[in-house]
Design a protein around this motif. Structure first.
Motif, PDB file in Angstrom:
ATOM      1  N   ILE A  47       0.820  -1.212   0.000  1.00 14.48           N
ATOM      2  CA  ILE A  47       0.000   0.000   0.000  1.00 14.48           C
ATOM      3  C   ILE A  47       0.853   1.261   0.000  1.00 14.48           C
ATOM      4  CG2 ILE A  47      -1.814   1.262   1.212  1.00 14.48           C
ATOM      5  CD1 ILE A  47      -2.650  -1.368  -0.107  1.00 14.48           C
ATOM      6  N   ASP A  48       1.958   1.274   0.765  1.00 17.33           N
ATOM      7  CA  ASP A  48       2.817   2.462   0.814  1.00 17.33           C
ATOM      8  C   ASP A  48       3.385   2.773  -0.569  1.00 17.33           C
ATOM      9  OD1 ASP A  48       2.322   2.716   3.484  1.00 17.33           O
ATOM     10  OD2 ASP A  48       4.176   1.737   4.134  1.00 17.33           O
ATOM     11  N   SER A  49       3.822   1.724  -1.274  1.00 13.79           N
ATOM     12  CA  SER A  49       4.368   1.930  -2.621  1.00 13.79           C
ATOM     13  C   SER A  49       3.286   2.418  -3.576  1.00 13.79           C
ATOM     14  CB  SER A  49       4.974   0.623  -3.152  1.00 13.79           C
ATOM     15  OG  SER A  49       6.053   0.212  -2.367  1.00 13.79           O
ATOM     16  N   ALA A  50       2.082   1.854  -3.440  1.00 18.20           N
ATOM     17  CA  ALA A  50       0.974   2.290  -4.296  1.00 18.20           C
ATOM     18  C   ALA A  50       0.646   3.757  -4.044  1.00 18.20           C
ATOM     19  CB  ALA A  50      -0.256   1.417  -4.043  1.00 18.20           C
ATOM     20  N   GLN A  51       0.628   4.169  -2.763  1.00 15.48           N
ATOM     21  CA  GLN A  51       0.347   5.572  -2.418  1.00 15.48           C
ATOM     22  C   GLN A  51       1.438   6.490  -2.956  1.00 15.48           C
ATOM     23  OE1 GLN A  51      -2.475   6.883  -0.274  1.00 15.48           O
ATOM     24  NE2 GLN A  51      -1.693   8.502  -1.602  1.00 15.48           N
ATOM     25  N   TYR A  52       2.702   6.028  -2.906  1.00 16.16           N
ATOM     26  CA  TYR A  52       3.818   6.832  -3.429  1.00 16.16           C
ATOM     27  C   TYR A  52       3.628   7.120  -4.917  1.00 16.16           C
ATOM     28  CZ  TYR A  52       8.399   7.787  -5.424  1.00 16.16           C
ATOM     29  OH  TYR A  52       9.436   8.331  -6.158  1.00 16.16           O
TER      30      TYR A  52
END
Length: 670
Positions: free
Chosen positions: A96-101
């Protein structure tokens, strides 16, 4: 039943598995050229979209290459689609963090490129799907509607159809099945119009989900089986997983539990293979509900627990709340009553906040069961009524009738289009019959004319070819004659003189003359070999030229202990006429001899490649170099340029004393 479609690629590239393979092969061939331009970015973009459906690791690899190339070229071209793809891929993998980035990167890019409508469409679509996958349906819908508005009625039909499908899926998640089906049917009609099978498969799957939620299981199964068939034809591993999940839910509700578990297991294996964390969590949840229904309580608890871990990792709050609700319903420990009641109430609140009305109704039913088991019958009845009211509003007979009406309108419109096309065909046939006589007469006259013209052209072609062959033969004869006279004739004269002198000499002088006779005889043999090789038609192909070049360079450099590297990237099927072939080899030979004799080099690089319609030969050494103005003509530099000029080529020499020499020949081949 809850299901999620990942990012619907705005470009649906192929309609059948076979054509997909051809498209992928063509795109990989473009990458192999290493053009380092926007065409290579487009190829990487299309390959990334294609492999999102079957191989996530490979799709990510193409995406990283696309971003790196765009940044290397200093262009924003292709960045928005790459960022959008990464949002979907990382989210599906539970990162999720990578997707948000990447969503933040996409937003910044869209704001920077205010005049780029495509970048804004990509951002709004990616943001909508991102929030929808997290279960934030109310937040997702405005983004998806904005993307559809930006595309507009006159926009690309494939993009518009795909976006209508995304909007329909958002309404489905909000429990508005009538509006969802409206968008799904319009999307299906447009995909059918443009003959896009991949888009059709997605729409059929979504329509199956619409009818499932309205408990029209036979109709749902019909649409889902059609979708499964199309996805199998397309080789869409990602898409067929969704169809299997949906079919498993249909068979679960129709009490075909064995068949339901079979489809869930197939979907689970596919999700693990494709590393789709969110889908894996949702499949495990569906399997848990099936195990609960079949009274396999321990297995159900274990499956729900596995699903809960994955759903939390993926940030899917709605699925987390549903799993917790079912885990509470399996809990029989009365000492935890207050915690269970609070958990069920919180899950209802979360579902309502996210707009997941179907899940809200489900939560009220589970809470009613809990109150009944604790003999709180008033609260049980209250929650049962709330669940029933929600269910009636979402799945009542009026909604079912509206949905059936929409389906009939779609079928009616489709039939009307078919009738209109049939009438047009009949009109065209009548018009064709009225013109048939004129056409037949015209064809007969044209055919006779074509035959006469063809005979004249064939005759002219033969005459021209015969003349060309005679001219070519004459030119080859003149060339051979000149070579024999200039090179071999003069060398034989020298041998004759040297042999006469050797006859009257004795001792060391005679030995010296004999050595020179031997050297010049070897040179004649080499020159004769070059002439015979150049006029042999078997050696017309570039592969034969390269073989001879490699043999010659190996023979020269190995005897001198010179390290060399020979790289060729020329089409081996390319052919050259005898004159070009001979001069190309002699220029190569002269350059190699000069490098071996005079450069004192320890390393030589030979690079032969093809650029557009030109063959480029580049030879570089790390020798002592020279100043061309001080070099005598005996080194053959004049011959190099003359031979290049003779075949319309150009030679460029660069030499720096102490640093080495480079020679580049550019030879047109068309």
């Amino acid at each position: 039943m809850k299901k999620s479609l990942a990012l619907i690629a705005l470009l649906f590239m192929a309609n059948t598995g076979q054509s997909q393979t051809r498209v992928i092969d063509s795109l990989i061939q473009i990458l192999a050229k290493h053009s380092h331009d926007t065409n290579e970015i487009k190829a990487l973009d299309h390959l990334g979209s294609e492999f999102m459906r079957k191989d996530m690791d490979r799709a990510m690899s193409y995406g990283y290459q696309q971003i790196a190339l765009a940044k290397a070229l200093g262009t924003d071209f292709g960045l928005s689609s790459a960022y959008a793809g990464f949002v979907a891929m990382h989210q599906n993998a539970g990162n999720i963090d990578s997707a948000q980035y990447y969503l933040n990167q996409l937003e910044a890019h869209a704001k920077r490129k205010t005049n780029d409508k495509k970048a804004s469409v990509n951002y709004n679509n990616a943001a909508g799907l991102f929030y929808k996958t997290l279960g934030k349906y109310k937040e997702a819908l405005p983004y998806l509607l904005e993307a559809l508005r930006l595309i507009g009625p006159s926009g690309d039909r494939t993009n518009r159809a795909g976006q209508m499908l995304n909007v329909g899926n958002a309404y489905y998640s909000l429990g508005d099945f009538r509006t969802a089906a409206d968008y799904h049917l319009k999307s299906l009609a447009l995909f059918e119009e443009i003959k896009n099978k991949r888009g059709q498969s997605f729409c059929l799957n979504s329509l199956g989900s619409d009818f499932f939620e309205l408990e029209q299981y036979a109709t749902a199964e019909k649409y889902l089986l059609q979708s499964e068939k199309l996805k199998q034809e397309l080789g869409d591993k990602r898409g067929i997983l969704t169809s299997w999940m949906s079919l498993g839910s249909v068979y679960q509700q129709t009490n075909k539990t064995g068949l339901a578990m079979l489809y869930f297991n197939k979907a689970l294996r596919q999700a693990k293979e494709l590393k789709l964390t969110i889908e894996e969590a949702r499949i495990l949840f569906s399997m848990g509900t099936l195990l609960k229904m079949t009274k396999k309580t321990d297995e159900a608890k274990k499956t729900f627990s596995e699903a809960l871990i994955l759903a939390r990792q993926a940030g899917d709050s709605v699925t987390v709340s549903r799993i917790k609700t079912y885990l509470v319903s399996l809990q029989n420990d009365l000492q935890k009553g207050n915690i269970e009641e609070q958990t069920l109430l919180e899950n209802i609140e979360i579902s309502l906040e996210k707009g997941a009305l179907t899940n809200t109704a489900e939560g009220h039913y589970e809470l009613a069961k809990w109150y009944a088991s604790h003999k709180q019958f008033e609260k049980a009845f209250e929650n049962l009524m709330k669940g029933q009211q929600l269910k009636d509003s979402l799945k009542g007979s009026e909604v079912v009738l509206q949905l059936k009406s929409l389906e009939e309108e779609y079928k009616s419109e489709k039939k009307e289009k078919e009738i209109t096309l049939l009438k047009k065909d009949q009109e065209l046939q009548a018009l064709a019959l009225s013109r048939q006589k004129v056409i037949i007469t015209s064809i007969a006259i044209a055919l006779i004319s074509v035959i006469i013209i063809a005979l004249l052209l064939i005759n002219r072609y033969r005459v021209v070819n015969r003349a060309k062959r005679l001219i070519e033969i004459e030119r080859v004869r003149n060339t051979i004659s000149r070579d024999l006279h200039d090179d071999i004739g003069s060398t034989l004269s020298s041998i004759n003189i040297l042999s006469q002198v050797a006859l009257v000499e004795n001792g060391e002088n005679a030995q010296s003359y004999l050595q020179r006779i031997g050297d010049q005889s070897a040179r004649i043999m080499e020159d004769m070999s070059d002439i015979v090789w150049s006029i042999n038609p078997h050696n017309d192909s570039m592969s034969q030229i390269i073989i001879r070049m490699r043999e010659f360079s190996t023979e020269i450099f190995e005897s001198k202990n010179i390290d060399y590297h020979f790289l060729d990237r020329v089409d081996s099927n390319l052919t050259m006429d005898a004159d070009k072939r001979k001069n190309l080899f002699l220029i190569f030979k002269e350059t190699i001899n000069n490098a071996a004799k005079y450069s004192n080099a320890s390393k030589i690089e030979i690079n032969l490649h093809q650029h557009d319609h030109t063959v480029v030969m580049h030879i570089k050494d790390n020798g002592q170099g020279f100043e061309e103005q001080t070099v005598t003509t005996g080194n053959g530099l004049h011959n190099l340029r003359e031979r290049a000029k003779e075949i319309n080529g150009t030679v460029v020499l660069k030499s720096v004393v102490g640093k080495g020499t480079e020679m580049e020949l550019r030879l047109p081949i068309a």
